[in-house]
Write a protein that holds these residues in place. Structure first.
Motif, PDB file in Angstrom:
ATOM      1  N   SER A   1      77.294  36.167  56.296  1.00 13.45           N
ATOM      2  CA  SER A   1      76.710  34.532  56.019  1.00 13.45           C
ATOM      3  C   SER A   1      76.022  33.777  56.702  1.00 13.45           C
ATOM      4  CB  SER A   1      77.866  33.496  54.951  1.00 13.45           C
ATOM      5  OG  SER A   1      78.873  34.251  54.584  1.00 13.45           O
ATOM      6  N   TYR A   2      74.835  32.899  56.097  1.00  6.53           N
ATOM      7  CA  TYR A   2      74.608  32.193  57.127  1.00  6.53           C
ATOM      8  C   TYR A   2      74.380  31.047  56.653  1.00  6.53           C
ATOM      9  CZ  TYR A   2      72.060  36.398  58.128  1.00  6.53           C
ATOM     10  OH  TYR A   2      71.324  37.735  58.457  1.00  6.53           O
ATOM     11  N   TYR A   3      74.449  30.046  58.109  1.00 10.51           N
ATOM     12  CA  TYR A   3      74.899  29.007  58.267  1.00 10.51           C
ATOM     13  C   TYR A   3      73.653  28.157  58.772  1.00 10.51           C
ATOM     14  CZ  TYR A   3      78.647  29.369  55.520  1.00 10.51           C
ATOM     15  OH  TYR A   3      80.328  29.467  54.326  1.00 10.51           O
ATOM     16  N   LEU A   4      73.085  26.536  58.220  1.00 11.58           N
ATOM     17  CA  LEU A   4      72.575  25.512  59.219  1.00 11.58           C
ATOM     18  C   LEU A   4      73.542  24.897  59.680  1.00 11.58           C
ATOM     19  CD1 LEU A   4      68.574  24.812  58.692  1.00 11.58           C
ATOM     20  CD2 LEU A   4      70.276  22.528  58.765  1.00 11.58           C
ATOM     21  N   VAL A   5      73.281  24.628  61.000  1.00  4.45           N
ATOM     22  CA  VAL A   5      74.551  24.112  61.229  1.00  4.45           C
ATOM     23  C   VAL A   5      73.446  23.022  61.964  1.00  4.45           C
ATOM     24  CG1 VAL A   5      76.683  23.714  62.864  1.00  4.45           C
ATOM     25  CG2 VAL A   5      76.588  25.788  60.911  1.00  4.45           C
ATOM     26  N   ILE A   6      74.356  21.595  62.329  1.00  3.35           N
ATOM     27  CA  ILE A   6      73.551  20.854  62.910  1.00  3.35           C
ATOM     28  C   ILE A   6      74.627  20.280  63.769  1.00  3.35           C
ATOM     29  CG2 ILE A   6      72.409  18.260  62.755  1.00  3.35           C
ATOM     30  CD1 ILE A   6      70.950  18.983  60.420  1.00  3.35           C
TER      31      ILE A   6
ATOM     32  N   TYR B   1      76.813  18.555  60.168  1.00  2.53           N
ATOM     33  CA  TYR B   1      75.969  19.019  59.318  1.00  2.53           C
ATOM     34  C   TYR B   1      76.503  20.903  59.067  1.00  2.53           C
ATOM     35  CZ  TYR B   1      73.476  19.128  54.721  1.00  2.53           C
ATOM     36  OH  TYR B   1      73.394  18.952  53.547  1.00  2.53           O
ATOM     37  N   GLU B   2      76.306  21.125  57.976  1.00  4.41           N
ATOM     38  CA  GLU B   2      76.557  22.544  58.389  1.00  4.41           C
ATOM     39  C   GLU B   2      76.134  22.973  56.347  1.00  4.41           C
ATOM     40  OE1 GLU B   2      80.130  25.269  59.130  1.00  4.41           O
ATOM     41  OE2 GLU B   2      80.223  24.886  57.477  1.00  4.41           O
TER      42      GLU B   2
ATOM     43  N   GLN C   1      63.460  10.789  58.967  1.00  6.25           N
ATOM     44  CA  GLN C   1      63.192  12.111  58.999  1.00  6.25           C
ATOM     45  C   GLN C   1      64.420  12.949  57.891  1.00  6.25           C
ATOM     46  OE1 GLN C   1      64.707  11.445  63.317  1.00  6.25           O
ATOM     47  NE2 GLN C   1      63.127  13.075  63.679  1.00  6.25           N
ATOM     48  N   GLU C   2      63.823  14.160  57.455  1.00  7.09           N
ATOM     49  CA  GLU C   2      64.733  14.478  56.603  1.00  7.09           C
ATOM     50  C   GLU C   2      64.611  16.047  56.722  1.00  7.09           C
ATOM     51  OE1 GLU C   2      63.880  12.634  52.399  1.00  7.09           O
ATOM     52  OE2 GLU C   2      62.094  14.876  52.211  1.00  7.09           O
ATOM     53  N   LEU C   3      65.263  16.737  56.401  1.00  3.44           N
ATOM     54  CA  LEU C   3      65.720  18.213  56.723  1.00  3.44           C
ATOM     55  C   LEU C   3      66.261  18.321  55.019  1.00  3.44           C
ATOM     56  CD1 LEU C   3      64.842  20.724  58.938  1.00  3.44           C
ATOM     57  CD2 LEU C   3      67.895  20.282  59.369  1.00  3.44           C
ATOM     58  N   GLU C   4      65.549  19.996  54.764  1.00  2.00           N
ATOM     59  CA  GLU C   4      65.541  20.064  52.749  1.00  2.00           C
ATOM     60  C   GLU C   4      65.990  21.520  53.791  1.00  2.00           C
ATOM     61  OE1 GLU C   4      63.382  20.967  48.884  1.00  2.00           O
ATOM     62  OE2 GLU C   4      62.318  19.891  50.095  1.00  2.00           O
ATOM     63  N   VAL C   5      67.394  22.050  53.144  1.00  4.27           N
ATOM     64  CA  VAL C   5      67.417  23.163  53.096  1.00  4.27           C
ATOM     65  C   VAL C   5      68.393  23.620  51.267  1.00  4.27           C
ATOM     66  CG1 VAL C   5      68.965  25.663  53.940  1.00  4.27           C
ATOM     67  CG2 VAL C   5      68.304  23.695  55.762  1.00  4.27           C
ATOM     68  N   SER C   6      67.918  24.807  50.914  1.00  2.00           N
ATOM     69  CA  SER C   6      68.690  25.024  50.051  1.00  2.00           C
ATOM     70  C   SER C   6      68.750  24.346  48.715  1.00  2.00           C
ATOM     71  CB  SER C   6      70.628  25.156  50.166  1.00  2.00           C
ATOM     72  OG  SER C   6      70.272  26.820  50.814  1.00  2.00           O
ATOM     73  N   GLY C   7      67.591  23.007  48.677  1.00  2.00           N
ATOM     74  CA  GLY C   7      67.720  22.418  47.498  1.00  2.00           C
ATOM     75  C   GLY C   7      68.221  21.004  48.139  1.00  2.00           C
ATOM     76  N   LYS C   8      68.705  21.133  49.300  1.00  2.00           N
ATOM     77  CA  LYS C   8      69.381  19.588  49.824  1.00  2.00           C
ATOM     78  C   LYS C   8      69.001  19.195  50.595  1.00  2.00           C
ATOM     79  CE  LYS C   8      73.523  20.972  47.225  1.00  2.00           C
ATOM     80  NZ  LYS C   8      74.147  20.013  46.264  1.00  2.00           N
ATOM     81  N   VAL C   9      68.941  18.036  50.682  1.00  2.00           N
ATOM     82  CA  VAL C   9      67.802  16.774  51.759  1.00  2.00           C
ATOM     83  C   VAL C   9      68.814  16.377  52.569  1.00  2.00           C
ATOM     84  CG1 VAL C   9      66.754  15.496  51.450  1.00  2.00           C
ATOM     85  CG2 VAL C   9      65.659  16.526  50.608  1.00  2.00           C
ATOM     86  N   VAL C  10      69.046  16.526  53.595  1.00  2.00           N
ATOM     87  CA  VAL C  10      69.933  15.147  54.605  1.00  2.00           C
ATOM     88  C   VAL C  10      68.895  14.424  55.899  1.00  2.00           C
ATOM     89  CG1 VAL C  10      70.075  17.018  56.390  1.00  2.00           C
ATOM     90  CG2 VAL C  10      71.357  15.356  56.652  1.00  2.00           C
ATOM     91  N   GLN C  11      68.916  13.338  55.753  1.00  2.00           N
ATOM     92  CA  GLN C  11      68.013  12.595  56.708  1.00  2.00           C
ATOM     93  C   GLN C  11      69.170  12.042  58.084  1.00  2.00           C
ATOM     94  OE1 GLN C  11      65.933  10.376  55.257  1.00  2.00           O
ATOM     95  NE2 GLN C  11      65.676  11.251  53.092  1.00  2.00           N
ATOM     96  N   LEU C  12      67.914  12.994  58.681  1.00  2.00           N
ATOM     97  CA  LEU C  12      68.720  13.328  59.863  1.00  2.00           C
ATOM     98  C   LEU C  12      69.323  11.888  60.767  1.00  2.00           C
ATOM     99  CD1 LEU C  12      66.181  15.039  62.195  1.00  2.00           C
ATOM    100  CD2 LEU C  12      68.077  16.036  60.454  1.00  2.00           C
ATOM    101  N   SER C  13      68.373  10.101  60.111  1.00  5.52           N
ATOM    102  CA  SER C  13      69.306   9.201  60.111  1.00  5.52           C
ATOM    103  C   SER C  13      70.704   8.699  59.971  1.00  5.52           C
ATOM    104  CB  SER C  13      68.739   8.123  59.992  1.00  5.52           C
ATOM    105  OG  SER C  13      68.108   7.247  59.245  1.00  5.52           O
ATOM    106  N   ASP C  14      70.867   9.596  58.830  1.00 10.87           N
ATOM    107  CA  ASP C  14      72.596   9.799  58.452  1.00 10.87           C
ATOM    108  C   ASP C  14      73.337  10.336  59.201  1.00 10.87           C
ATOM    109  OD1 ASP C  14      71.488   7.920  56.252  1.00 10.87           O
ATOM    110  OD2 ASP C  14      71.389   9.568  55.029  1.00 10.87           O
ATOM    111  N   LEU C  15      73.080  11.155  60.111  1.00 10.69           N
ATOM    112  CA  LEU C  15      73.962  12.382  60.717  1.00 10.69           C
ATOM    113  C   LEU C  15      74.105  11.410  62.018  1.00 10.69           C
ATOM    114  CD1 LEU C  15      72.748  16.087  60.164  1.00 10.69           C
ATOM    115  CD2 LEU C  15      74.209  14.723  59.151  1.00 10.69           C
ATOM    116  N   ALA C  16      73.226  11.204  62.610  1.00 10.26           N
ATOM    117  CA  ALA C  16      72.855  10.111  64.190  1.00 10.26           C
ATOM    118  C   ALA C  16      71.958   9.099  64.558  1.00 10.26           C
ATOM    119  CB  ALA C  16      72.909  11.432  65.152  1.00 10.26           C
ATOM    120  N   PRO C  17      72.374   7.718  65.412  1.00  6.30           N
ATOM    121  CA  PRO C  17      71.535   7.159  65.050  1.00  6.30           C
ATOM    122  C   PRO C  17      70.373   7.805  66.178  1.00  6.30           C
ATOM    123  CG  PRO C  17      73.720   7.454  67.115  1.00  6.30           C
ATOM    124  CD  PRO C  17      73.713   8.244  66.128  1.00  6.30           C
ATOM    125  N   GLY C  18      68.993   6.640  65.962  1.00  4.69           N
ATOM    126  CA  GLY C  18      67.956   6.735  66.621  1.00  4.69           C
ATOM    127  C   GLY C  18      67.718   6.744  67.778  1.00  4.69           C
TER     128      GLY C  18
END
Length: 169
Positions: free
Chosen positions: A40-45, A54-55, A140-157
């Motif tokens: 299994s492969y996971y993109l992890v932030i 995020y995973e 800024q957004e990262l899209e993986v496997s059809g899912k989009v994550v806003q980087l500003s939702d994960l951490a502050p500027g």
């Protein structure tokens, strides 16, 4: 052994055969299931303190798309990476509307122009770790496997994030 012209065979032959079959199947399953045939492969932030933020599961050959607006020139930028079997992210294409500071121009890469989009290909950049600073002024957004994550939702500027592909066997 032969006894008076007949083979000496125990009466419960089917039970012994069934027991052998259970042992063989059990050993086969223990060997096969003990080794995961498809890792299994996971993109992890992670954040700068190495806390996982995020995973998402991914697979080799899948595209990971980082989209943002250039902070000074305002051009939309798209960076397309490919997940490799060795856990690297391979940058293979960038797209933008016009040349901005720090964007490729005349570097010997493969350039194409489609409408108002500049496409740059031919990169040979592999990342085992991809560091991204969360922007304070642009999304800024990262899209993986059809899912989009806003980087500003994960951490502050201003926060520094680490993106990695983790392979679990």
């Amino acid at each position: 052994m032969i006894f008076r012209g007949k083979a000496l065979v125990p009466k419960n032959t089917w039970a012994i055969r069934a027991l052998y079959l259970v042992i063989i199947v059990g050993a086969f399953l223990a060997i096969v299931l003990g080794k995961h045939p498809n890792p299994s492969y996971y993109l992890v932030i992670y954040n700068e303190h190495q806390d996982q933020l995020y995973e998402i599961e991914t697979y080799p050959g899948e595209e990971v798309v980082l989209s943002y607006r250039h902070s000074s020139d305002g051009t939309p930028v798209v960076q397309i990476f490919e997940v490799k079997e060795d856990g690297y992210l391979h940058l293979f294409e960038e797209q933008y509307s016009w040349y901005g500071a720090g964007l490729e121009h005349g570097s010997g890469y493969d350039f194409s122009f489609e409408g108002d989009t500049v496409r740059v290909r031919g990169y040979d950049r592999m990342f085992s770790e991809l560091f991204i600073r969360v922007a304070r002024t642009v999304p800024q957004e990262l899209e993986v496997s059809g899912k989009v994550v806003q980087l500003s939702d994960l951490a502050p500027g201003g926060a520094r994030l680490l993106v990695q592909i983790i392979k679990i066997e």
